[in-house]
Design an enzyme around this catalytic site. Sequence first.
Site, PDB file in Angstrom:
ATOM      1  N   GLY A  12       0.819  -1.216   0.000  1.00 41.69           N
ATOM      2  CA  GLY A  12       0.000   0.000   0.000  1.00 41.69           C
ATOM      3  C   GLY A  12       0.848   1.260   0.000  1.00 41.69           C
ATOM      4  O   GLY A  12       2.086   1.218   0.133  1.00 41.69           O
ATOM      5  N   SER A  40      -2.006 -10.241  -2.800  1.00 42.16           N
ATOM      6  CA  SER A  40      -0.798  -9.519  -3.215  1.00 42.16           C
ATOM      7  C   SER A  40       0.461 -10.339  -3.001  1.00 42.16           C
ATOM      8  O   SER A  40       1.574  -9.810  -3.128  1.00 42.16           O
ATOM      9  CB  SER A  40      -0.678  -8.204  -2.432  1.00 42.16           C
ATOM     10  OG  SER A  40      -1.781  -7.367  -2.655  1.00 42.16           O
ATOM     11  N   CYS A 130      -3.403  11.286  10.716  1.00 43.23           N
ATOM     12  CA  CYS A 130      -2.488  12.145   9.951  1.00 43.23           C
ATOM     13  C   CYS A 130      -2.692  13.626  10.253  1.00 43.23           C
ATOM     14  O   CYS A 130      -1.722  14.383  10.397  1.00 43.23           O
ATOM     15  CB  CYS A 130      -2.638  11.879   8.460  1.00 43.23           C
ATOM     16  SG  CYS A 130      -4.345  11.901   7.860  1.00 43.23           S
ATOM     17  N   SER A 160      -4.885  11.478  -0.880  1.00 44.89           N
ATOM     18  CA  SER A 160      -4.070  10.309  -0.546  1.00 44.89           C
ATOM     19  C   SER A 160      -4.391   9.786   0.847  1.00 44.89           C
ATOM     20  O   SER A 160      -4.122   8.623   1.153  1.00 44.89           O
ATOM     21  CB  SER A 160      -2.581  10.634  -0.649  1.00 44.89           C
ATOM     22  OG  SER A 160      -2.249  11.736   0.165  1.00 44.89           O
ATOM     23  N   ARG A 236     -11.945  17.703   2.698  1.00 46.29           N
ATOM     24  CA  ARG A 236     -11.158  17.039   1.663  1.00 46.29           C
ATOM     25  C   ARG A 236     -11.028  17.985   0.466  1.00 46.29           C
ATOM     26  O   ARG A 236     -12.025  18.574   0.025  1.00 46.29           O
ATOM     27  CB  ARG A 236     -11.836  15.741   1.230  1.00 46.29           C
ATOM     28  CG  ARG A 236     -10.963  14.842   0.368  1.00 46.29           C
ATOM     29  CD  ARG A 236      -9.833  14.231   1.146  1.00 46.29           C
ATOM     30  NE  ARG A 236     -10.277  13.211   2.091  1.00 46.29           N
ATOM     31  CZ  ARG A 236      -9.477  12.649   2.984  1.00 46.29           C
ATOM     32  NH1 ARG A 236      -8.204  12.992   3.075  1.00 46.29           N
ATOM     33  NH2 ARG A 236      -9.952  11.724   3.818  1.00 46.29           N
ATOM     34  N   HIS A 243      -1.301  17.525   3.542  1.00 48.67           N
ATOM     35  CA  HIS A 243      -2.408  18.114   4.309  1.00 48.67           C
ATOM     36  C   HIS A 243      -2.025  19.517   4.781  1.00 48.67           C
ATOM     37  O   HIS A 243      -0.884  19.757   5.194  1.00 48.67           O
ATOM     38  CB  HIS A 243      -2.722  17.269   5.543  1.00 48.67           C
ATOM     39  CG  HIS A 243      -3.406  15.966   5.259  1.00 48.67           C
ATOM     40  ND1 HIS A 243      -3.787  15.570   3.995  1.00 48.67           N
ATOM     41  CD2 HIS A 243      -3.788  14.955   6.104  1.00 48.67           C
ATOM     42  CE1 HIS A 243      -4.376  14.383   4.073  1.00 48.67           C
ATOM     43  NE2 HIS A 243      -4.385  13.994   5.336  1.00 48.67           N
ATOM     44  N   ASN A 316       1.277  14.044   4.352  1.00 47.76           N
ATOM     45  CA  ASN A 316       0.469  13.155   5.185  1.00 47.76           C
ATOM     46  C   ASN A 316       0.886  11.692   5.088  1.00 47.76           C
ATOM     47  O   ASN A 316       0.631  10.909   6.002  1.00 47.76           O
ATOM     48  CB  ASN A 316      -1.016  13.287   4.837  1.00 47.76           C
ATOM     49  CG  ASN A 316      -1.298  13.018   3.373  1.00 47.76           C
ATOM     50  OD1 ASN A 316      -0.878  13.793   2.508  1.00 47.76           O
ATOM     51  ND2 ASN A 316      -1.996  11.944   3.066  1.00 47.76           N
TER      52      ASN A 316
END
Length: 340
Positions: A12, A40, A130, A160, A236, A243, A316
């Site tokens: 990820g 994965s 975050c 993100s 957002r 951020h 972030n």
Amino acid sequence: MGYKVVVVGATGNVGREMLNILDERQFPVDEIAALASRKSLGTEVSFGETTLKTKDLDTFDFTGWDIALFAIGSEATKTYAPKAASQGCVVIDNSSLYRYDPDVPLVVPEVNPEAVEGYAKKNIIANPNCSTAQMVVALKPLHDRAKIKRVVVSTYQSVSGSGKEAIDELWDQTKSIYNPTDDFKRKVYPKQIAFNVIPHIDVFMDDGSTKEEWKMVAETKKIVDSSIKVTATCVRVPVFVGHSEAINIEFEEFLDEDEARDILREAPGIMVIDKREDGGYVTPIECVGDFATFISRIRQDSTIDNGLNLWCVSDNLRKGAALNAVQIAETLGNRVLKKA
């Protein structure tokens, strides 16, 4: 002698950043394993010049491993974090699962490094949200000087923070606006994110706030000081990474803006860029890939007693997630494990 480190969720965005930052900061790694779900399995990820093939999280034995950096959702963490912890591996968890557990320390190393010493109750340390992480880095040195009464924060959070699918959604929507033949896709967000802002992050709560806003309140109290009053509006915005936060602070005593600027310049993890001229501030695109939390627009708020305003920007995926987790591992090693 270094550490045996596991990165869980290595395919990820945050997991890959963890691997990058472990290498960049030359964390003392003797052995490293990259774990992912079965779908994965075998995916290749990079750790410096080394290519790692992911192993199966479901069957992995954490016995003999020192530290596991978790970058998977709360549901999976609920299953695998206790397993790793019970096998003697210290878990540093990036999900929200353990943040509010009184037996699990919630740590930002520039703010409360001593808290890592409480890890032993569950063998788990929590990484904050975050948006909280970058804010408390800015608040703590000012709180130490003048004691904060109240914080009013408005966030401008990049896509993100919602994962890879959200990044793809912003990209696809932007293309579709310029090329009407492309399909307009909206899967992650309830409204269009391209060329728009959405005042809604996470689920709504009974009092009208969102879970993201509640997290900023609860986590700031746990990390910095339970007496601080916090109110947040989380938004957002159509930015890929980084951020931003507009923070209004009310102190118990007067703090001059020039002194605040000097305090922040000397504080760990902070870079002050604050010139009162065109471009004399930092925007999210400029913070991407950087370790620092950037502070700009420091100024008095004359509408309240002892008020100050500032602008706070950070990557972030780094300070808000992967970097903070690696810094926790460094702090744990220096203060507790002391193997390297």
